[in-house]
Design an enzyme around this catalytic site. Sequence first.
Site, PDB file in Angstrom:
ATOM      1  N   CYS A  62     -15.050  -6.243   9.683  1.00  0.00           N
ATOM      2  CA  CYS A  62     -14.882  -4.893  10.240  1.00  0.00           C
ATOM      3  C   CYS A  62     -16.169  -4.373  10.874  1.00  0.00           C
ATOM      4  O   CYS A  62     -16.156  -3.380  11.577  1.00  0.00           O
ATOM      5  CB  CYS A  62     -14.413  -3.928   9.163  1.00  0.00           C
ATOM      6  N   LEU A  77     -14.257  -0.316  15.700  1.00  0.00           N
ATOM      7  CA  LEU A  77     -15.423  -0.675  16.511  1.00  0.00           C
ATOM      8  C   LEU A  77     -15.007  -1.444  17.750  1.00  0.00           C
ATOM      9  O   LEU A  77     -15.605  -1.291  18.822  1.00  0.00           O
ATOM     10  CB  LEU A  77     -16.400  -1.517  15.683  1.00  0.00           C
ATOM     11  N   ARG A  78     -13.998  -2.298  17.601  1.00  0.00           N
ATOM     12  CA  ARG A  78     -13.515  -3.102  18.742  1.00  0.00           C
ATOM     13  C   ARG A  78     -12.984  -2.200  19.853  1.00  0.00           C
ATOM     14  O   ARG A  78     -13.320  -2.379  21.030  1.00  0.00           O
ATOM     15  CB  ARG A  78     -12.405  -4.054  18.255  1.00  0.00           C
ATOM     16  N   ARG A  79     -12.161  -1.225  19.482  1.00  0.00           N
ATOM     17  CA  ARG A  79     -11.641  -0.313  20.502  1.00  0.00           C
ATOM     18  C   ARG A  79     -12.770   0.494  21.126  1.00  0.00           C
ATOM     19  O   ARG A  79     -12.837   0.660  22.343  1.00  0.00           O
ATOM     20  CB  ARG A  79     -10.609   0.644  19.878  1.00  0.00           C
ATOM     21  N   LYS A 115      -3.543  -8.015  10.145  1.00  0.00           N
ATOM     22  CA  LYS A 115      -4.908  -7.778  10.633  1.00  0.00           C
ATOM     23  C   LYS A 115      -5.852  -7.301   9.524  1.00  0.00           C
ATOM     24  O   LYS A 115      -7.067  -7.362   9.679  1.00  0.00           O
ATOM     25  CB  LYS A 115      -4.929  -6.807  11.818  1.00  0.00           C
ATOM     26  N   ASP A 116      -5.284  -6.834   8.385  1.00  0.00           N
ATOM     27  CA  ASP A 116      -6.112  -6.410   7.256  1.00  0.00           C
ATOM     28  C   ASP A 116      -6.474  -7.561   6.322  1.00  0.00           C
ATOM     29  O   ASP A 116      -7.280  -7.383   5.406  1.00  0.00           O
ATOM     30  CB  ASP A 116      -5.375  -5.346   6.422  1.00  0.00           C
ATOM     31  N   THR A 157     -11.229   6.984  17.753  1.00  0.00           N
ATOM     32  CA  THR A 157     -10.744   5.698  17.260  1.00  0.00           C
ATOM     33  C   THR A 157     -11.450   5.370  15.952  1.00  0.00           C
ATOM     34  O   THR A 157     -12.570   5.823  15.727  1.00  0.00           O
ATOM     35  CB  THR A 157     -10.983   4.560  18.280  1.00  0.00           C
ATOM     36  N   ARG A 164     -10.271   9.126  11.247  1.00  0.00           N
ATOM     37  CA  ARG A 164      -9.451   8.455  10.231  1.00  0.00           C
ATOM     38  C   ARG A 164      -8.221   9.307   9.971  1.00  0.00           C
ATOM     39  O   ARG A 164      -8.076  10.395  10.495  1.00  0.00           O
ATOM     40  CB  ARG A 164     -10.234   8.287   8.913  1.00  0.00           C
ATOM     41  N   THR A 183      -1.819  12.752  11.391  1.00  0.00           N
ATOM     42  CA  THR A 183      -3.098  13.470  11.281  1.00  0.00           C
ATOM     43  C   THR A 183      -3.926  13.284  12.548  1.00  0.00           C
ATOM     44  O   THR A 183      -4.507  14.240  13.078  1.00  0.00           O
ATOM     45  CB  THR A 183      -3.892  12.965  10.063  1.00  0.00           C
ATOM     46  N   ARG A 184      -3.991  12.057  13.028  1.00  0.00           N
ATOM     47  CA  ARG A 184      -4.805  11.784  14.230  1.00  0.00           C
ATOM     48  C   ARG A 184      -4.242  12.496  15.455  1.00  0.00           C
ATOM     49  O   ARG A 184      -4.997  13.039  16.269  1.00  0.00           O
ATOM     50  CB  ARG A 184      -4.886  10.274  14.469  1.00  0.00           C
ATOM     51  N   ARG A 197       0.850  -1.184   0.000  1.00  0.00           N
ATOM     52  CA  ARG A 197       0.000   0.000   0.000  1.00  0.00           C
ATOM     53  C   ARG A 197       0.887   1.236   0.000  1.00  0.00           C
ATOM     54  O   ARG A 197       2.042   1.194   0.416  1.00  0.00           O
ATOM     55  CB  ARG A 197      -0.902   0.011   1.232  1.00  0.00           C
TER      56      ARG A 197
END
Length: 307
Positions: free
Chosen positions: A241, A128-130, A81-82, A125, A147, A152-153, A9
């Site tokens: 997801c 959804l899990r977090r 994890k992706d 975040t 995102r 950026t975050r 990526r």
Amino acid sequence: MRKFIVGSRRSGLAMTQSRQFIDSLKSHYPDMDIEIKEIVTKGDRIVDVQLSKVGGKGLFVKEIEQALADKEIDMAIHSLKDVPSSMPEGFTIACVPEREDMRDAFLSNNKVHFKDLPAGSVVGTSSLRRGAQLLAMRDDIEVKWVRGNIDTRIKKMESGEYDAIVLAAAGLKRMGWSDNIVTEYFDPESFIPAIAQGALGIECRSDDKELIEMLQKVHSDVDATCTSAERAFLKRMDGSCQVPIGGYAAYEDGELYLTGLIMPEDGSEQYIVKKSHQDPDTLGNLVADEMERIGAKDIIDRINESL
């Protein structure tokens, strides 16, 4: 020696971890000729929508796997994890290098710990899990979607848009951020990470025997076994997801254990199961069996039916 083309990526983190992996591979094969081909995936193009709303499976891998199928590249370097838990025919995860820190990192303005955040604080975040686990720990905070890359975050938090954010420790460490930026690391036993968080998966064509053999030099049997158990659990649970699902496998006193997590998005219920077995696939299925027995699969079925 043939030239190898690596698919990655285009994001800063993906390119950094790809270069780091190539460096480790070239430490064993100094004359290896490797070139990185940047590939933009659907997940990279969608920057203004929460990924769980788009149908998360394979968002960051499909275009890369197509390039692998078309023989434009020889191997793909993924964040494991992706990668969907079911592999397409003809492809294999040939190598899982040594895993980076699998924990979630909590960053906050003024270094306020999570338990000490004022009521009404906004925590950012993209997971959804977090989000579900944060709400289960404290129902008096607001979890808000965020995102963007790590920089950026962090800037969004420092500007006051968020009081705190939660990020994968692995990404911070791979990008060279020091521990000083982190307020606290969540214990993976109590704040369950994403399946295979912190691990890379090197995917190639199943019939590329030469490359598969070379990749064994940087393969970690322990981390491959642990992530296999986690992914076996994910596969059985049909986790995507859209579902807050996590899993964390580790060896304790020589025994392989897997802790699985399933929750609804609002954090109102929490199902955690921990089991042990020496075979990772069997272990993943044992945890899944128990999740089904205690009713956690109903959460997944409800979410999938509502999509």
